[in-house]
Design a protein around this motif. Structure first.
Motif, mmCIF file in Angstrom:
data_model
loop_
_atom_site.group_PDB
_atom_site.id
_atom_site.type_symbol
_atom_site.label_atom_id
_atom_site.label_comp_id
_atom_site.label_asym_id
_atom_site.label_seq_id
_atom_site.Cartn_x
_atom_site.Cartn_y
_atom_site.Cartn_z
ATOM 1 N N GLY A 14 0.802 -1.219 0.000
ATOM 2 C CA GLY A 14 0.000 0.000 0.000
ATOM 3 C C GLY A 14 0.831 1.263 0.000
ATOM 4 N N GLU A 15 2.113 1.147 -0.327
ATOM 5 C CA GLU A 15 3.004 2.302 -0.309
ATOM 6 C C GLU A 15 3.325 2.818 -1.702
ATOM 7 O OE1 GLU A 15 6.472 0.891 1.708
ATOM 8 O OE2 GLU A 15 5.347 0.298 3.477
ATOM 9 N N GLY A 16 2.826 2.162 -2.719
ATOM 10 C CA GLY A 16 3.164 2.541 -4.091
ATOM 11 C C GLY A 16 2.213 3.576 -4.655
ATOM 12 N N GLU A 17 2.347 3.796 -5.950
ATOM 13 C CA GLU A 17 1.474 4.716 -6.668
ATOM 14 C C GLU A 17 0.047 4.166 -6.650
ATOM 15 O OE1 GLU A 17 2.398 7.600 -8.337
ATOM 16 O OE2 GLU A 17 4.404 7.370 -7.482
ATOM 17 N N SER A 18 -0.927 5.053 -6.579
ATOM 18 C CA SER A 18 -2.318 4.600 -6.544
ATOM 19 C C SER A 18 -2.744 3.964 -7.858
ATOM 20 C CB SER A 18 -3.243 5.766 -6.201
ATOM 21 O OG SER A 18 -3.154 6.760 -7.203
ATOM 22 N N SER A 19 -2.036 4.274 -8.940
ATOM 23 C CA SER A 19 -2.406 3.729 -10.245
ATOM 24 C C SER A 19 -1.818 2.346 -10.494
ATOM 25 C CB SER A 19 -1.948 4.684 -11.354
ATOM 26 O OG SER A 19 -0.532 4.813 -11.320
ATOM 27 N N GLU A 20 -0.907 1.891 -9.631
ATOM 28 C CA GLU A 20 -0.280 0.587 -9.819
ATOM 29 C C GLU A 20 -1.143 -0.509 -9.212
ATOM 30 O OE1 GLU A 20 3.664 0.735 -8.260
ATOM 31 O OE2 GLU A 20 4.339 2.180 -9.750
ATOM 32 N N LEU A 21 -1.156 -1.666 -9.866
ATOM 33 C CA LEU A 21 -1.922 -2.807 -9.383
ATOM 34 C C LEU A 21 -1.109 -3.631 -8.402
ATOM 35 C CD1 LEU A 21 -3.447 -4.117 -12.745
ATOM 36 C CD2 LEU A 21 -4.540 -2.668 -11.045
ATOM 37 N N THR A 22 -1.776 -4.133 -7.364
ATOM 38 C CA THR A 22 -1.109 -5.048 -6.447
ATOM 39 C C THR A 22 -0.970 -6.404 -7.131
ATOM 40 O OG1 THR A 22 -3.156 -5.858 -5.471
ATOM 41 C CG2 THR A 22 -2.172 -3.906 -4.444
ATOM 42 N N SER A 23 -0.175 -7.270 -6.552
ATOM 43 C CA SER A 23 -0.001 -8.612 -7.125
ATOM 44 C C SER A 23 -1.331 -9.353 -7.178
ATOM 45 C CB SER A 23 1.012 -9.411 -6.303
ATOM 46 O OG SER A 23 2.292 -8.833 -6.416
ATOM 47 N N ALA A 24 -2.145 -9.206 -6.131
ATOM 48 C CA ALA A 24 -3.449 -9.870 -6.108
ATOM 49 C C ALA A 24 -4.347 -9.340 -7.230
ATOM 50 C CB ALA A 24 -4.124 -9.665 -4.753
#
Length: 93
Positions: free
Chosen positions: A54-64
């Protein structure tokens, strides 16, 4: 030209490499050099780990989210194939 062989690293190796970056005062490049891996590979793993936390860019997708997207795309592709097969089987009017 790229290599035909892409080296695969275990999830444990990736976690340990990310932890070295997180908990040391060394840069991604320094840790990568120490481990004998590409700094771009480690940078990508580190960026994805931050996103998953939850520390990355809001536009990036998590692995899940990436896995779910991959699964849904496969499901849509299979359903489209089924629809095409059923269309071809319909008798002519």
């Amino acid at each position: 030209m790229g290599s035909k062989y892409t080296k695969r690293y275990t999830e444990e190796f990736k976690r340990d490499a990310i932890a070295l970056v997180d908990f040391s005062d060394r840069t991604v490049t320094a840790v990568a050099r120490e481990l004998g891996i590409s700094s771009e590979s480690l940078r990508g793993w580190y960026r994805q780990a931050k996103t998953d936390r939850g520390e990355g860019e809001s536009s990036e997708l998590t692995s899940a989210e990436r896995e779910e997207l991959k699964r849904l795309r496969k499901e849509v592709r299979e359903q489209q194939q089924t629809i095409e097969i059923l269309k071809k089987r319909q008798p002519f009017s």
